[in-house]
Write an enzyme that holds these catalytic residues in place. Sequence first.
Site, PDB file in Angstrom:
ATOM      1  N   SER A 159     -11.604   0.885   0.150  1.00 19.20           N
ATOM      2  CA  SER A 159     -10.204   0.477  -0.050  1.00 19.20           C
ATOM      3  C   SER A 159      -8.702  -0.110  -0.625  1.00 19.20           C
ATOM      4  O   SER A 159      -7.672  -0.831  -1.178  1.00 19.20           O
ATOM      5  CB  SER A 159     -10.579  -1.380   0.147  1.00 19.20           C
ATOM      6  OG  SER A 159     -11.363  -2.329   1.503  1.00 19.20           O
ATOM      7  N   GLY A 176      -6.643   2.745  -0.783  1.00 18.85           N
ATOM      8  CA  GLY A 176      -6.043   3.475  -0.712  1.00 18.85           C
ATOM      9  C   GLY A 176      -5.361   3.303   0.452  1.00 18.85           C
ATOM     10  O   GLY A 176      -4.166   2.329   0.320  1.00 18.85           O
ATOM     11  N   VAL A 194     -11.082   9.807   2.936  1.00 20.08           N
ATOM     12  CA  VAL A 194     -11.576   9.822   2.922  1.00 20.08           C
ATOM     13  C   VAL A 194     -12.409  10.357   3.809  1.00 20.08           C
ATOM     14  O   VAL A 194     -13.366  10.803   4.428  1.00 20.08           O
ATOM     15  CB  VAL A 194     -12.197   9.029   1.647  1.00 20.08           C
ATOM     16  CG1 VAL A 194     -13.051   7.387   2.180  1.00 20.08           C
ATOM     17  CG2 VAL A 194     -13.194   9.423   0.990  1.00 20.08           C
ATOM     18  N   ASP A 195     -12.505   9.148   5.015  1.00 20.16           N
ATOM     19  CA  ASP A 195     -13.156   8.956   6.227  1.00 20.16           C
ATOM     20  C   ASP A 195     -12.401  10.620   6.845  1.00 20.16           C
ATOM     21  O   ASP A 195     -13.517  11.344   7.799  1.00 20.16           O
ATOM     22  CB  ASP A 195     -12.462   8.002   7.252  1.00 20.16           C
ATOM     23  CG  ASP A 195     -13.312   7.685   8.047  1.00 20.16           C
ATOM     24  OD1 ASP A 195     -14.120   8.287   8.765  1.00 20.16           O
ATOM     25  OD2 ASP A 195     -12.630   6.927   9.210  1.00 20.16           O
TER      26      ASP A 195
HETATM   27  N1  AR6 Z   1     -13.042  12.051  -1.842  1.00 20.65           N
HETATM   28  C1  AR6 Z   1     -13.279  10.896  -2.433  1.00 20.65           C
HETATM   29  N2  AR6 Z   1     -12.240   9.640  -3.153  1.00 20.65           N
HETATM   30  C2  AR6 Z   1     -10.988  10.526  -1.246  1.00 20.65           C
HETATM   31  C3  AR6 Z   1     -11.368  11.353  -0.619  1.00 20.65           C
HETATM   32  C4  AR6 Z   1     -12.365  12.103  -0.945  1.00 20.65           C
HETATM   33  N3  AR6 Z   1     -12.172  13.664  -0.260  1.00 20.65           N
HETATM   34  N4  AR6 Z   1      -9.872  11.214  -0.345  1.00 20.65           N
HETATM   35  C5  AR6 Z   1      -9.451   9.945  -0.349  1.00 20.65           C
HETATM   36  N5  AR6 Z   1     -10.065   9.425  -1.160  1.00 20.65           N
HETATM   37  P1  AR6 Z   1      -9.075   5.779   2.200  1.00 20.65           P
HETATM   38  P2  AR6 Z   1      -9.548   2.767   2.444  1.00 20.65           P
HETATM   39  C6  AR6 Z   1      -9.405   8.411  -1.521  1.00 20.65           C
HETATM   40  O1  AR6 Z   1      -7.050   5.392   2.473  1.00 20.65           O
HETATM   41  O2  AR6 Z   1      -7.788   2.512   1.113  1.00 20.65           O
HETATM   42  C7  AR6 Z   1      -8.881   5.255   6.623  1.00 20.65           C
HETATM   43  O3  AR6 Z   1      -7.913   5.644   7.557  1.00 20.65           O
HETATM   44  C8  AR6 Z   1      -8.193   8.229  -1.737  1.00 20.65           C
HETATM   45  O4  AR6 Z   1      -6.972   8.666  -3.054  1.00 20.65           O
HETATM   46  O5  AR6 Z   1      -9.320   6.095   2.165  1.00 20.65           O
HETATM   47  O6  AR6 Z   1     -10.625   2.436   2.293  1.00 20.65           O
HETATM   48  C9  AR6 Z   1      -9.525   4.696   7.410  1.00 20.65           C
HETATM   49  O7  AR6 Z   1     -10.301   4.512   8.802  1.00 20.65           O
HETATM   50  C10 AR6 Z   1      -8.498   5.592  -2.143  1.00 20.65           C
HETATM   51  O8  AR6 Z   1      -8.529   6.119  -3.633  1.00 20.65           O
HETATM   52  O9  AR6 Z   1      -9.775   4.355   2.350  1.00 20.65           O
HETATM   53  C11 AR6 Z   1      -9.845   3.351   7.295  1.00 20.65           C
HETATM   54  O10 AR6 Z   1      -8.226   3.031   8.834  1.00 20.65           O
HETATM   55  C12 AR6 Z   1     -10.004   5.837  -1.653  1.00 20.65           C
HETATM   56  O11 AR6 Z   1     -10.122   7.253  -1.327  1.00 20.65           O
HETATM   57  C13 AR6 Z   1      -8.592   2.829   6.237  1.00 20.65           C
HETATM   58  O12 AR6 Z   1      -8.077   4.408   5.507  1.00 20.65           O
HETATM   59  C14 AR6 Z   1      -9.494   5.533  -0.708  1.00 20.65           C
HETATM   60  O13 AR6 Z   1      -8.399   5.549   0.445  1.00 20.65           O
HETATM   61  C15 AR6 Z   1      -9.619   2.708   4.573  1.00 20.65           C
HETATM   62  O14 AR6 Z   1      -8.687   2.482   3.644  1.00 20.65           O
END
Ligand code: AR6
Length: 170
Positions: free
Chosen positions: A116, A118, A32-33
Site C-alpha cells: 500500500s 506505492g 510490484v504487481d
Molecule cells: N520488489 C519489491 N518492491 C517493489 C518492487 C519489486 N520488484 N516494485 C515496486 N516495489 P505498489 P500499492 C515497491 O505501488 O501501493 C498496482 O498497480 C514500491 O516501491 O506496487 O499496494 C496494483 O495492481 C512500493 O514501496 O503497491 C494495485 O493497483 C511497494 O512496492 C496498486 O499498484 C508498493 O507499491 C497497489 O498499490
Amino acid sequence: MDVRVLHADITTLQVDAIVNAANNSLLGGGGVDGAIHRAAGPELLAECRTLHGCPTGEAKITRGYALPARHVIHTVGPVWHGGQRNEDTLLAGCYRNSLQLAFDHELESIAFPSISTGVYRFPIERASRIALREVTAFLEAHPQMQVLFACFSEQDRAVYQAALTVSFQD
Ligand code: AR6
C-alpha cells in the site's frame, strides 16, 4: 524470531512464497504487481483469472511459475484516504491473512513488499509499524516461520529496519 529487512527486488527471492501487493481484480497492474506478473510469466495471470478477485485486506494463493519463489500470495492493501476509512485495520489484515495462508499451506519462508505504500499512498512509517506488529505477533505463535521484508529502495529499507528495531524493544 527470524525477521529480516532487505533492500531487494522481491521477484528475485527464493522463498516459499512472495506476497504481491495486488488490486481487487487480481488481474495485474503496475508497481510490484506488474513486476511479479512479468517475472512469473503468463501462467500466473491465467491462474489469477480463476480466483475471481480478492477483497481488500484478504489474501489468495497461487503457484509461482517462472519465479524462484514457489508460491505467490496475492493480497490487496487499502488505498490511503487520510486514515478514517479503516485503512490501518485493512492493512493489518493483509499481513495477518497472508501469514495465515502461508502457515495453512505449510510454507516456512515468506517475503513481503511494502504493501500500500506505492500507488495506494499509505504513509510508509505508519505502514511499517503495522507490518512489524502483525509479523512479530504471528511469529510469537509460529516461531518456525521466516519472514523477509523486500524493500525496493535503501530509504524504504531504513524505515522498515527502524520499525523492526522498535518492535523488538516493545
Ligand atoms: N520488489 C519489491 N518492491 C517493489 C518492487 C519489486 N520488484 N516494485 C515496486 N516495489 P505498489 P500499492 C515497491 O505501488 O501501493 C498496482 O498497480 C514500491 O516501491 O506496487 O499496494 C496494483 O495492481 C512500493 O514501496 O503497491 C494495485 O493497483 C511497494 O512496492 C496498486 O499498484 C508498493 O507499491 C497497489 O498499490
